[in-house]
Design an enzyme around this catalytic site. Structure first.
Site, PDB file in Angstrom:
ATOM      1  N   ASP A  88       0.806  -1.209   0.000  1.00  0.00           N
ATOM      2  CA  ASP A  88       0.000   0.000   0.000  1.00  0.00           C
ATOM      3  C   ASP A  88       0.845   1.267   0.000  1.00  0.00           C
ATOM      4  OD1 ASP A  88      -2.651   1.138   0.075  1.00  0.00           O
ATOM      5  OD2 ASP A  88      -2.208   1.796   2.115  1.00  0.00           O
ATOM      6  N   LEU A 129      -8.911   6.133   0.983  1.00  0.00           N
ATOM      7  CA  LEU A 129      -8.894   7.181  -0.038  1.00  0.00           C
ATOM      8  C   LEU A 129      -7.520   7.357  -0.679  1.00  0.00           C
ATOM      9  CD1 LEU A 129     -11.034   9.883   1.812  1.00  0.00           C
ATOM     10  CD2 LEU A 129     -11.768   8.349  -0.019  1.00  0.00           C
ATOM     11  N   ARG A 130      -6.583   6.474  -0.329  1.00  0.00           N
ATOM     12  CA  ARG A 130      -5.247   6.614  -0.905  1.00  0.00           C
ATOM     13  C   ARG A 130      -5.265   6.389  -2.410  1.00  0.00           C
ATOM     14  NH1 ARG A 130      -1.174   3.827   2.731  1.00  0.00           N
ATOM     15  NH2 ARG A 130      -1.448   5.730   3.949  1.00  0.00           N
ATOM     16  N   GLY A 131      -6.197   5.560  -2.880  1.00  0.00           N
ATOM     17  CA  GLY A 131      -6.293   5.326  -4.320  1.00  0.00           C
ATOM     18  C   GLY A 131      -6.642   6.590  -5.080  1.00  0.00           C
TER      19      GLY A 131
END
Length: 339
Positions: free
Chosen positions: A195, A276-278
């Protein structure tokens, strides 16, 4: 130091080259993970990056290569000597982290020579210090020992390396772009580290005859006359370098309209990515791509081109869908962002 294979001479592998170049334009995108077959140019591309990048300003004599123009993020030594520090141009570091490296080698440790000869407790910076403001490259990253994985996760999240051992207490900046490569047949990467990579690309052995022949011809020419081959491609690398510099200068002015933000969010919702990192990575990478292309605004075309790299490693496994993550991302793109 031996000459690296020119970046612009690498045949094919366009997605990998795009991801590496965008991380050079905007390091805030995060790291780059390159998974694929052996002998497909993974490590060649990363090492070629070192010769391609424009030099950066650093405080002269600083072990951490602090930026003289960023007073808030310099090391304690540079902060104390703010009035007298001088700057010089140095190459952007691209540091290898070997699989067998010890924790002391990575984070730094007591300088034994000074301790034994002078009786002084002094800190000897490690690989994280050398990689500050540059790139830290881990080949076969999926085989990295767990304690080093935990260490990298902590430092990548904080941008700071803290060492407290052997009577030492040292804190120094350690912001770098983490680049990892590996062969998925040799083991999977831990989700916590996976990630932390902003972009993930898959490379494969070329299947068409002209490409394979071209790869062999260029590599053979490079091995027979490295200086001559590099001189032949120096102009191409120089143009790429200028394009990176122009993209960095243009980046702050690139607009991301609400429509593009909504499309990025829809795509992530459709794919079911966690957190919300995507979206953040997708938007940052699309902005960097727009700057690299010379565009003033992010549009659907930029999202389409970068979404596979930004999202394929963020999907949950679906036991009812046997298709790979790349296929699932491609289906969602075709549905939400038709060409």
């Amino acid at each position: 130091m031996s000459q690296a294979f020119p970046f612009s001479a690498i045949v094919g592998q366009d997605e990998m080259k795009q991801a590496i170049l965008l991380s050079a334009v905007d390091p805030s995108i995060g790291g780059v993970l390159v998974f694929g077959d052996r002998g497909t140019g993974k490590s060649t591309a990363v090492r070629a990056l070192a010769a391609l990048l424009p030099k950066m300003r650093a405080v002269e004599g600083c072990a951490y290569q602090c930026d003289p123009d960023e007073a808030a993020s310099v090391c304690p030594i540079c902060s104390a000597a703010a009035a007298s520090r001088r700057a010089r141009r140095v190459p952007v570091p691209v540091v290898d982290l070997p699989l067998g490296a010890t924790e002391d080698r990575v984070v730094g440790a007591l300088d034994l020579e000074r301790a034994l000869t002078r009786g002084e407790k002094a800190f000897e910076p490690g690989l994280l210090a050398r990689a500050h403001r540059g790139f830290l490259y881990v080949d076969e990253v999926n085989l990295l020992e767990d304690h080093l994985v935990d260490l990298l996760i902590d430092v990548a999240a904080s941008g700071e390396n803290v060492v407290e051992r052997e009577g030492l207490s040292v804190r120094h900046p350690a912001r770098f772009v983490l680049v990892g490569s590996g062969n998925p047949e040799e083991g999977e990467l831990r989700p916590q580290l996976l990630d932390r990579f902003g972009l993930s690309v898959e490379v494969s052995t070329p299947t068409d005859l002209p490409t394979r022949v071209d790869v062999v011809k260029r590599r053979d020419a490079f091995e027979r006359d490295r200086a001559g081959f590099c001189a032949q491609w120096a102009g191409h690398d120089a143009r790429l370098r200028r394009r990176i510099v122009s993209a960095r200068e243009r980046l702050p002015a690139v607009r991301v309209p609400d429509a593009a933000l909504e499309q990025a969010a829809r795509l992530c919702m459709q794919l079911g990515t966690d957190g919300l990192r995507g979206e953040l990575t997708l938007v940052r990478a699309a902005r960097a791509l727009a700057a690299y292309d010379g565009d003033a605004e992010v549009g659907d075309a930029h999202l389409r081109r970068i979404a596979p790299s930004a999202l394929r490693h963020r999907l949950r496994r679906d036991p009812l869908d046997e298709s790979g993550s790349g296929v699932r991302v491609a289906r969602a793109i075709d549905e939400l962002l038709p060409a």
